[in-house]
Design a protein around this motif. Sequence first.
Motif, short mmCIF file in Angstrom:
data_model
loop_
_atom_site.label_atom_id
_atom_site.label_comp_id
_atom_site.label_asym_id
_atom_site.label_seq_id
_atom_site.Cartn_x
_atom_site.Cartn_y
_atom_site.Cartn_z
N ILE A 119 0.84 -1.20 0.00
CA ILE A 119 0.00 0.00 0.00
C ILE A 119 0.87 1.25 0.00
O ILE A 119 0.63 2.20 -0.75
CB ILE A 119 -0.97 -0.03 1.20
N GLN A 120 1.92 1.26 0.82
CA GLN A 120 2.84 2.39 0.85
C GLN A 120 3.52 2.58 -0.52
O GLN A 120 3.64 3.71 -1.02
CB GLN A 120 3.89 2.18 1.94
N THR A 121 3.94 1.48 -1.13
CA THR A 121 4.57 1.56 -2.45
C THR A 121 3.61 2.11 -3.50
O THR A 121 3.99 2.96 -4.33
CB THR A 121 5.07 0.17 -2.88
N GLU A 122 2.37 1.67 -3.46
CA GLU A 122 1.38 2.14 -4.43
C GLU A 122 1.11 3.63 -4.26
O GLU A 122 1.00 4.38 -5.25
CB GLU A 122 0.09 1.33 -4.27
N ILE A 123 1.00 4.09 -3.02
CA ILE A 123 0.77 5.52 -2.77
C ILE A 123 1.95 6.34 -3.30
O ILE A 123 1.77 7.36 -3.99
CB ILE A 123 0.56 5.77 -1.26
N ASN A 124 3.15 5.92 -2.98
CA ASN A 124 4.33 6.67 -3.43
C ASN A 124 4.50 6.64 -4.94
O ASN A 124 5.08 7.56 -5.52
CB ASN A 124 5.58 6.11 -2.74
N ARG A 125 3.98 5.62 -5.58
CA ARG A 125 4.05 5.54 -7.04
C ARG A 125 3.12 6.55 -7.70
O ARG A 125 3.48 7.19 -8.70
CB ARG A 125 3.69 4.13 -7.50
N ILE A 126 1.93 6.72 -7.12
CA ILE A 126 0.91 7.56 -7.76
C ILE A 126 0.93 8.99 -7.23
O ILE A 126 0.84 9.96 -8.00
CB ILE A 126 -0.48 6.94 -7.56
N LYS A 127 1.05 9.12 -5.92
CA LYS A 127 0.94 10.44 -5.29
C LYS A 127 1.91 10.49 -4.12
O LYS A 127 1.51 10.35 -2.97
CB LYS A 127 -0.50 10.69 -4.82
N PRO A 128 3.19 10.70 -4.39
CA PRO A 128 4.18 10.71 -3.30
C PRO A 128 3.80 11.72 -2.22
O PRO A 128 3.39 12.84 -2.52
CB PRO A 128 5.47 11.11 -4.02
N MET A 129 3.94 11.29 -0.98
CA MET A 129 3.65 12.18 0.14
C MET A 129 4.60 11.85 1.29
O MET A 129 5.25 10.79 1.29
CB MET A 129 2.19 12.02 0.58
N ASP A 130 4.68 12.75 2.24
CA ASP A 130 5.50 12.54 3.43
C ASP A 130 4.73 11.59 4.35
O ASP A 130 3.94 12.02 5.18
CB ASP A 130 5.77 13.88 4.11
N LEU A 131 4.97 10.30 4.17
CA LEU A 131 4.17 9.27 4.81
C LEU A 131 5.03 8.40 5.71
O LEU A 131 6.03 7.83 5.25
CB LEU A 131 3.51 8.40 3.72
N LEU A 132 4.64 8.30 6.98
CA LEU A 132 5.28 7.35 7.88
C LEU A 132 4.35 6.16 8.04
O LEU A 132 3.21 6.29 8.48
CB LEU A 132 5.54 7.98 9.26
N ALA A 133 4.84 4.99 7.67
CA ALA A 133 4.08 3.75 7.81
C ALA A 133 4.59 2.98 9.03
O ALA A 133 5.79 2.76 9.18
CB ALA A 133 4.21 2.90 6.56
N VAL A 134 3.65 2.60 9.90
CA VAL A 134 3.98 1.87 11.13
C VAL A 134 3.17 0.59 11.15
O VAL A 134 1.95 0.61 10.94
CB VAL A 134 3.66 2.71 12.38
#
Length: 302
Positions: A119-134
Amino acid sequence: MFQKSKKLINAAIFEKHQEIFRCPLCKESMQVIHLQSLVCSNQHCFDIAKQGYVNLLSRGISTKYDKKNFEYRRLFSKDGLFDPLYGAVSRIIMNHHSSNEPVRMLDAGCGEGSHLDNIQTEINRIKPMDLLAVGIDISKEGIRFAATGNPSSIWCVADIANCPFSSQKFKFILNILSPANYTEFQRLLSNHGLVIKVVPDQDYLKELREILYLRSDKQTYSNSLTINHFNKHFNLIDAGSVRYQVNLSEQLIEPLLGMTPLSWGTSEERIEKILQLNLKQVTMDFKVLIGLVKNKPHDLNR
């Protein structure tokens, strides 16, 4: 050239985001000390493992999932069989976060981490954001697997009934095919934060269910009790369905059976029957619930 160990790399990420943690024993805030341990003001200490995760359980807890279960799920995920679900969950997150502000996402019951990673990879592929995944899970074996994934994520062995995080620290909480603790989820969500819960829908793996539960009350499945329980704790702002067929190679049938709890406790005869059928397709059918906390207070402690 000297290369930093995974422990030091991940410890630096823990340190950068140490404000999200609270001690699971005394509820005090925590700090990373010498890139080695998470320590609270009462000196409760949790060491960062060499693999780059931290075990925040005060005692070991046994689960039904073992190393083989996690290997099967990772293989199944790597083959792309959850990809439509990952796409649907990723779109929900992107559609509900339009600002440039950093965002934190917690996968509660993350298993071996493949759902959160993808899910994190898909988000960064389409709409990169400053995202912390825990990601947290009660299984130490699962978190060991997870820590081999995305190097920018935080992985913790922890109990979802006693999450080691301060209140209101997460914009999104994912709960994918996993047990939930809605009291903790309510505490952890920020104002206007969302819980995204994925549950099996009526036809999920029906090809297996029809054989494994033949002539029993489990041959057909209903998620109505799960959805009703969710509705008691959250305002259901949307519910979507994700249903598709996946092609199975012969090599994936055994991992599929090993991955799903549907096969637990069933007879060897019925397992063998499925293996002999050489299934070519199975149905993936999910209900995705999106909830907003009801009457969220603004003065939660820590």
